[in-house]
Design a protein around this motif. Structure first.
Motif, PDB file in Angstrom:
ATOM      1  N   ALA A 291       0.824  -1.205   0.000  1.00  0.00           N
ATOM      2  CA  ALA A 291       0.000   0.000   0.000  1.00  0.00           C
ATOM      3  C   ALA A 291       0.860   1.257   0.000  1.00  0.00           C
ATOM      4  CB  ALA A 291      -0.922  -0.006   1.207  1.00  0.00           C
ATOM      5  N   GLU A 292       2.026   1.214   0.674  1.00  0.00           N
ATOM      6  CA  GLU A 292       2.899   2.383   0.681  1.00  0.00           C
ATOM      7  C   GLU A 292       3.465   2.648  -0.701  1.00  0.00           C
ATOM      8  OE1 GLU A 292       5.909   1.911   3.737  1.00  0.00           O
ATOM      9  OE2 GLU A 292       4.342   1.235   5.081  1.00  0.00           O
ATOM     10  N   ALA A 293       3.783   1.562  -1.417  1.00  0.00           N
ATOM     11  CA  ALA A 293       4.279   1.736  -2.789  1.00  0.00           C
ATOM     12  C   ALA A 293       3.195   2.409  -3.621  1.00  0.00           C
ATOM     13  CB  ALA A 293       4.648   0.386  -3.381  1.00  0.00           C
ATOM     14  N   MET A 294       1.964   1.942  -3.430  1.00  0.00           N
ATOM     15  CA  MET A 294       0.837   2.536  -4.152  1.00  0.00           C
ATOM     16  C   MET A 294       0.732   4.027  -3.840  1.00  0.00           C
ATOM     17  SD  MET A 294      -3.142   1.774  -3.634  1.00  0.00           S
ATOM     18  CE  MET A 294      -3.203   2.928  -2.272  1.00  0.00           C
ATOM     19  N   THR A 295       0.904   4.381  -2.557  1.00  0.00           N
ATOM     20  CA  THR A 295       0.858   5.782  -2.148  1.00  0.00           C
ATOM     21  C   THR A 295       1.850   6.621  -2.921  1.00  0.00           C
ATOM     22  OG1 THR A 295       0.174   5.272   0.076  1.00  0.00           O
ATOM     23  CG2 THR A 295       1.331   7.337  -0.218  1.00  0.00           C
ATOM     24  N   ILE A 296       3.085   6.141  -2.967  1.00  0.00           N
ATOM     25  CA  ILE A 296       4.139   6.951  -3.577  1.00  0.00           C
ATOM     26  C   ILE A 296       3.859   7.173  -5.054  1.00  0.00           C
ATOM     27  CG2 ILE A 296       6.572   6.868  -4.217  1.00  0.00           C
ATOM     28  CD1 ILE A 296       6.901   5.476  -1.424  1.00  0.00           C
ATOM     29  N   PHE A 297       3.440   6.107  -5.742  1.00  0.00           N
ATOM     30  CA  PHE A 297       3.201   6.261  -7.178  1.00  0.00           C
ATOM     31  C   PHE A 297       1.937   7.084  -7.426  1.00  0.00           C
ATOM     32  CE2 PHE A 297       5.244   1.866  -6.946  1.00  0.00           C
ATOM     33  CZ  PHE A 297       6.496   2.428  -6.835  1.00  0.00           C
ATOM     34  N   ALA A 298       0.939   6.934  -6.555  1.00  0.00           N
ATOM     35  CA  ALA A 298      -0.283   7.729  -6.722  1.00  0.00           C
ATOM     36  C   ALA A 298       0.017   9.209  -6.502  1.00  0.00           C
ATOM     37  CB  ALA A 298      -1.365   7.256  -5.759  1.00  0.00           C
ATOM     38  N   VAL A 299       0.870   9.519  -5.512  1.00  0.00           N
ATOM     39  CA  VAL A 299       1.183  10.928  -5.268  1.00  0.00           C
ATOM     40  C   VAL A 299       2.010  11.495  -6.419  1.00  0.00           C
ATOM     41  CG1 VAL A 299       2.322  12.537  -3.684  1.00  0.00           C
ATOM     42  CG2 VAL A 299       0.949  10.689  -2.780  1.00  0.00           C
ATOM     43  N   MET A 300       2.837  10.660  -7.035  1.00  0.00           N
ATOM     44  CA  MET A 300       3.567  11.122  -8.222  1.00  0.00           C
ATOM     45  C   MET A 300       2.586  11.504  -9.334  1.00  0.00           C
ATOM     46  SD  MET A 300       6.649   8.361  -8.134  1.00  0.00           S
ATOM     47  CE  MET A 300       6.999   8.381  -9.853  1.00  0.00           C
ATOM     48  N   CYS A 301       1.592  10.641  -9.554  1.00  0.00           N
ATOM     49  CA  CYS A 301       0.582  10.943 -10.583  1.00  0.00           C
ATOM     50  C   CYS A 301      -0.169  12.216 -10.222  1.00  0.00           C
ATOM     51  CB  CYS A 301      -0.419   9.808 -10.706  1.00  0.00           C
ATOM     52  SG  CYS A 301       0.281   8.309 -11.359  1.00  0.00           S
ATOM     53  N   ALA A 302      -0.483  12.363  -8.931  1.00  0.00           N
ATOM     54  CA  ALA A 302      -1.216  13.546  -8.489  1.00  0.00           C
ATOM     55  C   ALA A 302      -0.387  14.797  -8.711  1.00  0.00           C
ATOM     56  CB  ALA A 302      -1.571  13.409  -7.012  1.00  0.00           C
ATOM     57  N   GLY A 303       0.885  14.738  -8.346  1.00  0.00           N
ATOM     58  CA  GLY A 303       1.748  15.912  -8.401  1.00  0.00           C
ATOM     59  C   GLY A 303       1.901  16.483  -9.802  1.00  0.00           C
ATOM     60  N   ILE A 304       1.757  15.623 -10.804  1.00  0.00           N
ATOM     61  CA  ILE A 304       1.893  16.081 -12.189  1.00  0.00           C
ATOM     62  C   ILE A 304       0.867  17.162 -12.510  1.00  0.00           C
ATOM     63  CG2 ILE A 304       1.421  15.356 -14.552  1.00  0.00           C
ATOM     64  CD1 ILE A 304       2.864  12.823 -13.996  1.00  0.00           C
ATOM     65  N   PHE A 305      -0.391  16.974 -12.034  1.00  0.00           N
ATOM     66  CA  PHE A 305      -1.466  17.852 -12.505  1.00  0.00           C
ATOM     67  C   PHE A 305      -1.316  19.309 -12.065  1.00  0.00           C
ATOM     68  CE2 PHE A 305      -3.333  13.714 -13.268  1.00  0.00           C
ATOM     69  CZ  PHE A 305      -3.730  13.879 -14.573  1.00  0.00           C
ATOM     70  N   PRO A 306      -1.095  19.567 -10.770  1.00  0.00           N
ATOM     71  CA  PRO A 306      -0.900  20.987 -10.425  1.00  0.00           C
ATOM     72  C   PRO A 306       0.333  21.565 -11.090  1.00  0.00           C
ATOM     73  CG  PRO A 306      -0.667  19.587  -8.478  1.00  0.00           C
ATOM     74  CD  PRO A 306      -1.150  18.719  -9.588  1.00  0.00           C
ATOM     75  N   ALA A 307       1.338  20.725 -11.353  1.00  0.00           N
ATOM     76  CA  ALA A 307       2.548  21.259 -11.981  1.00  0.00           C
ATOM     77  C   ALA A 307       2.282  21.667 -13.419  1.00  0.00           C
ATOM     78  CB  ALA A 307       3.670  20.221 -11.914  1.00  0.00           C
TER      79      ALA A 307
END
Lengths: 183, 478
Positions: free
Chosen positions: B115-131
């Motif tokens: 689940a932590e791995a999922m968190t990290i990759f999900a936050v990477m995907c999330a971070g793209i959009f505001p950027a």
């Protein structure tokens, strides 16, 4: 420390135990016999072994709280400098010293710095990274990350005597007793 | 009155007859045996999607945000929806690793790494959009408090800047937490792998870990402090994300219920995503004895609880809109349910409020195929929740003369689809090269790990749990 062990570079004596209980018992026994420089090794943290080994309290809490305070005070100072001192901007007449609005950023930076303290402080206290260690010279020791339970009494201990230590570990139920050399 | 007492023993966390050695082999052999063909196929598909993402970002930078469906009055669209959705998915990982750790929920050990791995990759995907949504991505560093040529600083009174700090701190702390948990397991692979290259790489990242109990002592303390730090952090991140909306004055956004409601929704969708991925992975890699039906049932209960909280929040929003007496608030909520976006609203209600209620049934909670289906339904529902919040409020604000209808473009869609490529590319790499279950932690929860479960000769002898005869009092007889 006997003279011979210094000459031949001995690091310590390693013994293997069968299970967590024997390891805890061995740690208790070694501690009671007055050895200070010894360590136990296991694939996972064992409940109660800190007491058996008589480990002092971890200093990590102090490292974390000092980092946290740096984060707290540092981020407040940074925002104060940027929003009030260096470049004050009048945004619809709101007060410059707008502390409630700064709380999210101050909170996040406090957590961030504390987390750095917790992780890097832990590695610092453990002396890691340390890629080379005399114990890695033992082939049997590779089991430690799988299902091996080990005790190592270091030659640097003031009461260390190779023969005495070996017979003591044997009496405690240790197997695969071997001398570890530092080279 | 009659009472019967019964001891209910907890089911074993690891099924089957496992000891330390077999657990190590079961988990780390996955990383050491040759790559299965199916992995290459999945990786290929993910890479194509990743390329789609990079292409759509490239075109966005070249052409500008005009390629998206954003327009007056809906200045926020899929980018913020996807951002909030992905960040929300990430929350389950931190919740499992931090909050369940503090509550001594030992069942978390089977799924926390994953689940932590999922968190990290999900936050990477999330971070793209505001950027990328800023339009001029080459000056994105203006969001950081760095000196620049205009001698200006970012505005610390802005919720959008709070987001920058919240998400970047969240990502960093999640990554550190994950890595700290990985170190002993990387050492396990280092000691088992045969190839020289593998030994060097795993050995480098294991930092020379050797299972010393003097190290474990500091390590456990560090892990506990990190869990204690991550717990308020995970709650604060989605709270701050909700501030993006709640601190504004737009009807439908300007509500104090947003922070807890967003956090509940995040946990809801995050657990659903963990289940979606876990149900596939446990089957493919044969980890059913570690990720057991009991785990699925427990997670389904959390989905049911958070789903009900979300449902309650929807009701409460309606109530407060009416109770506040603000006409704009009342109007927006009626419009959500009956207006031009009613289709999205009712998809949201069906997926988020009605679907998790089926888990009141124990039979369905323990049904793997059904859980898989519901987990996907929940993720669809949570995407629509963010769609309803972002789009309905913006496109029907105070002045009817400025109302409009928002629809996405082709580029909105493929950017979103592309983020799945990014997510699954990293996730497949994780499955291939890192132990997907925390080996050291799962060993510590089996009965062999407790020194009290050995007799004085050092033989393994777990205490038998006695289930006494039910005590019946006399009233029952008569």
């Amino acid at each position: 420390m006997s003279k011979s062990t210094v000459e031949n570079n001995m690091y310590g004596v390693l013994a293997e135990f069968r299970n967590p209980k024997e390891l805890v018992d061995a740690a208790k026994m070694i501690n009671q016999n007055g050895y200070k420089k010894f360590d136990t090794f296991s694939p996972f943290p064992i409940h109660g072994i800190d007491k058996a080994m008589n480990l002092p309290k971890s200093k990590l809490g102090w490292i974390v709280i000092s980092h946290g305070l740096i984060g707290l005070i540092g981020s407040f100072a940074m925002i104060y400098f940027m929003m009030v001192a260096d470049y004050p901007l009048n945004i619809s007449g709101k007060t410059l010293l707008n502390i409630p609005a700064w709380i999210p950023v101050i909170f996040e930076l406090t957590v961030l710095l504390s987390a750095f303290g917790a992780v890097f402080g832990m590695f610092f206290l453990n002396g890691l990274p340390k890629f080379n260690h005399p114990l890695f010279n033992s082939d049997n020791f590779a089991k430690v990350t799988d299902d091996g339970f080990f005790v190592c009494i270091e030659a640097a201990d003031p009461q260390f005597d190779a023969d005495k230590v070996q017979s003591m570990l044997k009496d405690a139920g240790g197997t695969n007793i071997e001398e570890i050399y530092d080279n | 009155m009659s009472k019967t007492y019964e001891y209910v023993t907890e089911p074993a966390l690891v099924k089957g007859n496992h000891d330390f050695k077999s657990l190590t082999a079961l988990i780390t052999d996955i990383n050491m045996r040759p790559t299965p063909k199916g992995w290459y196929i999945a990786f290929g598909i993910s890479n194509i999607l990743l390329f789609v993402l990079l292409f759509s970002i490239g075109y966005l930078i070249w052409e500008g945000t005009g390629i998206w469906g954003l327009n007056a009055p809906a200045g926020w669209g899929w980018a913020i929806i996807n951002f909030v959705w992905w960040v929300g998915i990430g929350h389950a990982g931190t919740l499992i690793s931090a909050i369940l750790f503090l509550f001594r929920q030992d069942w978390r050990t089977a799924i926390n790494r994953f689940a932590e791995a999922m968190t990290i990759f999900a936050v990477m995907c999330a971070g793209i959009f505001p950027a990328i949504h800023v339009g001029r991505i080459w000056v994105i560093y203006w969001v950081f408090p760095l000196p620049n040529q205009m001698a200006m600083w970012p505005n610390f009174n802005s919720p959008l800047l709070w987001d920058v700090f919240a998400v970047s701190t969240y990502f960093t702390v999640s990554l550190l937490f994950w890595y700290v948990g990985l170190v002993p397991d990387l050492a396990t692979i280092r000691d088992r792998i045969k190839s020289k290259l593998g030994k060097t790489i795993y050995g480098t990242f294991a930092l020379g870990w050797r299972g010393s109990n003097r190290h474990w002592w500091n390590y456990e303390k560090s892990y506990m402090i990190l869990a204690g730090l991550a717990t308020p952090l995970v709650l604060s991140v989605h709270t701050i994300v909700s501030f993006d909306f709640a601190v504004s004055l737009i009807p439908g956004w300007h509500t104090t219920i947003f922070p807890p409601y967003f956090v509940a929704g995040a946990v809801f969708s995050g657990f659903a995503m963990v289940l979606t991925l876990m149900i596939i992975v446990r089957k493919i890699y044969g980890l059913e004895e570690i990720m057991t039906l009991d785990h699925i049932e427990k997670m389904n209960i959390i989905i049911m609880v958070t789903g009900s909280m979300v449902g309650f929040a929807y009701l409460m929003e309606f109530f407060i809109a009416w109770y506040s007496g603000v006409e704009y608030e009342k109007a927006i909520f009626i419009l959500r349910a009956t207006g031009p976006y009613a289709w999205a609203y009712w998809i949201m209600i069906t997926c988020n409020v009605i679907s998790p209620q089926v888990f009141w049934s124990k039979k369905l909670r323990r049904n793997v195929a059904f859980t898989f289906f519901i987990s996907i339904v929940v993720n669809i529902g949570m995407w629509f929740e963010r769609f309803v919040i972002a789009v309905t409020s913006l496109s029907t604000d105070f002045l009817p003369s400025s109302w409009g209808y928002y629809s996405p473009t082709f580029w909105d869609v493929i950017t979103y689809v592309g983020t799945f490529g990014l997510f699954f590319t990293f996730f497949l790499l994780f499955l291939r090269f890192l132990p997907m279950v925390a080996v050291a932690e799962i060993k510590a929860v089996i009965p062999q790990a407790d020194p009290h479960n050995y007799d004085e000769n050092g033989e393994f002898n777990p205490p038998k749990v006695e289930i006494p005869e039910p005590i019946k009092d006399s009233a029952q007889k008569g």
